[in-house]
Design an enzyme around this catalytic site. Structure first.
Site, PDB file in Angstrom:
ATOM      1  N   SER A 195      -2.249   0.609  -4.390  1.00 52.75           N
ATOM      2  CA  SER A 195      -2.824   1.760  -3.687  1.00 52.75           C
ATOM      3  C   SER A 195      -4.153   2.136  -4.321  1.00 52.75           C
ATOM      4  O   SER A 195      -4.303   2.066  -5.537  1.00 52.75           O
ATOM      5  CB  SER A 195      -1.864   2.950  -3.782  1.00 52.75           C
ATOM      6  OG  SER A 195      -2.510   4.120  -3.328  1.00 52.75           O
ATOM      7  N   ALA A 196      -5.094   2.582  -3.479  1.00 52.39           N
ATOM      8  CA  ALA A 196      -6.390   3.045  -3.996  1.00 52.39           C
ATOM      9  C   ALA A 196      -6.273   4.461  -4.566  1.00 52.39           C
ATOM     10  O   ALA A 196      -7.222   4.985  -5.138  1.00 52.39           O
ATOM     11  CB  ALA A 196      -7.412   3.039  -2.862  1.00 52.39           C
ATOM     12  N   LYS A 205      -9.340   5.140   5.815  1.00 49.91           N
ATOM     13  CA  LYS A 205      -8.038   4.718   5.283  1.00 49.91           C
ATOM     14  C   LYS A 205      -8.188   3.575   4.286  1.00 49.91           C
ATOM     15  O   LYS A 205      -8.861   2.581   4.573  1.00 49.91           O
ATOM     16  CB  LYS A 205      -7.111   4.300   6.431  1.00 49.91           C
ATOM     17  CG  LYS A 205      -6.570   5.487   7.195  1.00 49.91           C
ATOM     18  CD  LYS A 205      -5.505   5.071   8.183  1.00 49.91           C
ATOM     19  CE  LYS A 205      -4.926   6.294   8.865  1.00 49.91           C
ATOM     20  NZ  LYS A 205      -4.054   5.920   9.989  1.00 49.91           N
ATOM     21  N   LYS A 218     -10.971  -1.223  -1.582  1.00 52.67           N
ATOM     22  CA  LYS A 218     -10.646  -2.066  -0.437  1.00 52.67           C
ATOM     23  C   LYS A 218     -11.800  -1.914   0.568  1.00 52.67           C
ATOM     24  O   LYS A 218     -12.342  -0.829   0.659  1.00 52.67           O
ATOM     25  CB  LYS A 218      -9.335  -1.606   0.220  1.00 52.67           C
ATOM     26  CG  LYS A 218      -8.112  -1.729  -0.689  1.00 52.67           C
ATOM     27  CD  LYS A 218      -6.908  -1.042  -0.065  1.00 52.67           C
ATOM     28  CE  LYS A 218      -5.747  -0.972  -1.056  1.00 52.67           C
ATOM     29  NZ  LYS A 218      -4.579  -0.224  -0.565  1.00 52.67           N
ATOM     30  N   THR A 240       1.460  10.231   3.655  1.00 53.11           N
ATOM     31  CA  THR A 240       0.402  10.986   2.974  1.00 53.11           C
ATOM     32  C   THR A 240      -0.970  10.724   3.591  1.00 53.11           C
ATOM     33  O   THR A 240      -1.899  11.494   3.339  1.00 53.11           O
ATOM     34  CB  THR A 240       0.377  10.619   1.482  1.00 53.11           C
ATOM     35  OG1 THR A 240       0.726   9.243   1.377  1.00 53.11           O
ATOM     36  CG2 THR A 240       1.330  11.465   0.671  1.00 53.11           C
ATOM     37  N   ASP A 292       0.882  -1.159   0.000  1.00 56.43           N
ATOM     38  CA  ASP A 292       0.000   0.000   0.000  1.00 56.43           C
ATOM     39  C   ASP A 292       0.931   1.223   0.000  1.00 56.43           C
ATOM     40  O   ASP A 292       2.124   1.090   0.307  1.00 56.43           O
ATOM     41  CB  ASP A 292      -0.859  -0.042   1.271  1.00 56.43           C
ATOM     42  CG  ASP A 292      -1.659   1.217   1.468  1.00 56.43           C
ATOM     43  OD1 ASP A 292      -2.295   1.672   0.502  1.00 56.43           O
ATOM     44  OD2 ASP A 292      -1.649   1.768   2.588  1.00 56.43           O
ATOM     45  N   LEU A 293       0.416   2.379  -0.341  1.00 60.07           N
ATOM     46  CA  LEU A 293       1.267   3.570  -0.398  1.00 60.07           C
ATOM     47  C   LEU A 293       1.062   4.509   0.809  1.00 60.07           C
ATOM     48  O   LEU A 293       1.958   4.687   1.642  1.00 60.07           O
ATOM     49  CB  LEU A 293       0.982   4.345  -1.691  1.00 60.07           C
ATOM     50  CG  LEU A 293       1.695   5.680  -1.852  1.00 60.07           C
ATOM     51  CD1 LEU A 293       3.187   5.492  -2.087  1.00 60.07           C
ATOM     52  CD2 LEU A 293       1.093   6.471  -3.028  1.00 60.07           C
ATOM     53  N   ASP A 294      -0.161   5.083   0.876  1.00 59.00           N
ATOM     54  CA  ASP A 294      -0.444   6.115   1.890  1.00 59.00           C
ATOM     55  C   ASP A 294      -0.390   5.521   3.297  1.00 59.00           C
ATOM     56  O   ASP A 294      -1.187   4.641   3.638  1.00 59.00           O
ATOM     57  CB  ASP A 294      -1.842   6.714   1.642  1.00 59.00           C
ATOM     58  CG  ASP A 294      -1.934   7.400   0.281  1.00 59.00           C
ATOM     59  OD1 ASP A 294      -1.006   8.135  -0.079  1.00 59.00           O
ATOM     60  OD2 ASP A 294      -2.945   7.195  -0.421  1.00 59.00           O
ATOM     61  N   GLU A 304       0.243  -3.267   4.604  1.00 59.99           N
ATOM     62  CA  GLU A 304      -0.857  -2.293   4.735  1.00 59.99           C
ATOM     63  C   GLU A 304      -0.911  -1.625   6.105  1.00 59.99           C
ATOM     64  O   GLU A 304      -0.521  -2.228   7.101  1.00 59.99           O
ATOM     65  CB  GLU A 304      -2.187  -3.041   4.595  1.00 59.99           C
ATOM     66  CG  GLU A 304      -2.811  -2.993   3.227  1.00 59.99           C
ATOM     67  CD  GLU A 304      -3.449  -1.660   2.892  1.00 59.99           C
ATOM     68  OE1 GLU A 304      -3.532  -0.781   3.768  1.00 59.99           O
ATOM     69  OE2 GLU A 304      -3.865  -1.492   1.727  1.00 59.99           O
ATOM     70  N   ASP A 305      -1.452  -0.395   6.142  1.00 58.54           N
ATOM     71  CA  ASP A 305      -1.674   0.271   7.436  1.00 58.54           C
ATOM     72  C   ASP A 305      -3.172   0.379   7.766  1.00 58.54           C
ATOM     73  O   ASP A 305      -3.515   0.868   8.843  1.00 58.54           O
ATOM     74  CB  ASP A 305      -1.079   1.688   7.425  1.00 58.54           C
ATOM     75  CG  ASP A 305      -1.845   2.627   6.510  1.00 58.54           C
ATOM     76  OD1 ASP A 305      -2.230   2.188   5.399  1.00 58.54           O
ATOM     77  OD2 ASP A 305      -2.069   3.789   6.895  1.00 58.54           O
TER      78      ASP A 305
HETATM   79  C1  BG6 Z   1      -5.859   5.549  -0.256  1.00 49.05           C
HETATM   80  C2  BG6 Z   1      -5.980   6.385   1.003  1.00 49.05           C
HETATM   81  O1  BG6 Z   1      -4.560   5.099  -0.397  1.00 49.05           O
HETATM   82  O2  BG6 Z   1      -6.227   6.319  -1.410  1.00 49.05           O
HETATM   83  C3  BG6 Z   1      -7.365   7.013   1.108  1.00 49.05           C
HETATM   84  O3  BG6 Z   1      -5.745   5.562   2.134  1.00 49.05           O
HETATM   85  C4  BG6 Z   1      -7.689   7.787  -0.165  1.00 49.05           C
HETATM   86  O4  BG6 Z   1      -7.404   7.866   2.230  1.00 49.05           O
HETATM   87  C5  BG6 Z   1      -7.545   6.855  -1.372  1.00 49.05           C
HETATM   88  O5  BG6 Z   1      -9.007   8.303  -0.121  1.00 49.05           O
HETATM   89  C6  BG6 Z   1      -7.833   7.546  -2.697  1.00 49.05           C
HETATM   90  O6  BG6 Z   1      -6.852   8.506  -2.942  1.00 49.05           O
HETATM   91  P1  BG6 Z   1      -6.919   9.618  -4.104  1.00 49.05           P
HETATM   92  O7  BG6 Z   1      -5.534  10.224  -4.087  1.00 49.05           O
HETATM   93  O8  BG6 Z   1      -7.230   8.908  -5.369  1.00 49.05           O
HETATM   94  O9  BG6 Z   1      -7.983  10.568  -3.709  1.00 49.05           O
HETATM   95 MG    MG Z   2      -2.727   3.191   3.620  1.00 47.57          MG
END
Ligand code: BG6
Ligand code: MG
Length: 223
Positions: free
Chosen positions: A115-116, A44, A146, A16, A8-10, A170-171
């Site tokens: 990542s989403a 998240k 997710k 972030t 996962d990224l954020d 993942e977090d």
């Molecule tokens: C996820 C985050 O990685 O991405 C969420 O944990 C976020 O908080 C989601 O809403 C979507 O991100 P973005 O940048 O497409 O708005």
């Molecule tokens: Mg995350």
């Protein structure tokens, strides 16, 4: 046998997750919906539009806006978020991550991103980490947010690896559920009490340990 790590990224590679929180909080303030850290935990890993829907339900305003108005709100949140992350650089890579990526690479194991976030590639570029990833799953092509396993399965497919041979990191609670449902081995980063469904949990990224993960994975697949 471990053939890939899928991250996962954020909140895992970089902090972030906090910027997403600040951007949603700013939108919440405008709408008269108070978003605190506890409610933010439930956002998240959740896609942009679905996060907005959850916020509106939380504030009991789910029937107050048209689709167009909601699109504008999501867009405004994203603009603020992009503003917040525009100066991130390699110094924002969370502690322990570069060492882990190095250990994975030197053991000839592939690295993927699940990542989403539609901003994921830009964030990896700013961090100087894009080249470390063998495959980045495209969040804009993912239909199910997710905890659905879709984005992790997309990453495994893109890498050409059977999910059973993948480790997911993942977090978020929704992210751990996604990894488990993808039939991957799950590594949580954060609070053990909320990430209890993960196969193993490290309290923060600095504690992530390649050798420990590999040993626990083998133990798990032998018993
Ligand atoms: C996820 C985050 O990685 O991405 C969420 O944990 C976020 O908080 C989601 O809403 C979507 O991100 P973005 O940048 O497409 O708005
Ligand atoms: Mg995350």
């Amino acid at each position: 046998m471990i053939e890939a790590f899928i991250f996962d990224l954020d909140g895992v590679i970089t902090d972030t997750a906090n910027y997403h929180y600040l951007a949603w909080k700013a939108l919440g303030d405008k709408l008269g919906i108070k978003i605190d850290e506890e409610f933010n935990e439930t956002l998240k890993g959740i896609s942009r539009m679905e996060s907005l829907e959850r916020i509106l339900i939380y504030g009991n305003k789910q029937n107050d806006f048209t689709v167009k108005e909601k699109e504008k709100m999501a867009n405004d949140k994203n603009q603020y978020y992009v503003e917040l992350i525009k100066n991130i650089s390699p110094k924002d890579i969370l502690p322990g991550i570069e060492k882990l990526l190095k250990d994975i690479k030197s053991n000839n194991i592939k690295i993927g991103l699940a990542s989403a976030s539609k901003n994921a590639t830009m964030v990896l570029e700013n961090l100087g980490l894009k080249e470390s990833f063998d495959f980045i799953a495209d969040a804009s092509k993912c239909k199910n947010s997710k905890p659905n396993p879709e984005i992790f399965l997309m990453a495994a497919k893109g890498l050409g690896i059977n999910p059973i041979n993948c480790i997911g990191v993942e977090d978020a609670i929704a992210g751990i559920d996604a990894i488990n449902d993808a039939n991957m081995y799950s590594v949580g980063v954060g609070d053990e009490s909320s990430l209890g469904k993960a196969n193993i949990v490290f309290s923060d990224t600095n504690k992530l340990n390649f050798k420990y993960i590999v040993e626990n994975y083998s133990c798990c697949s032998n018993c």
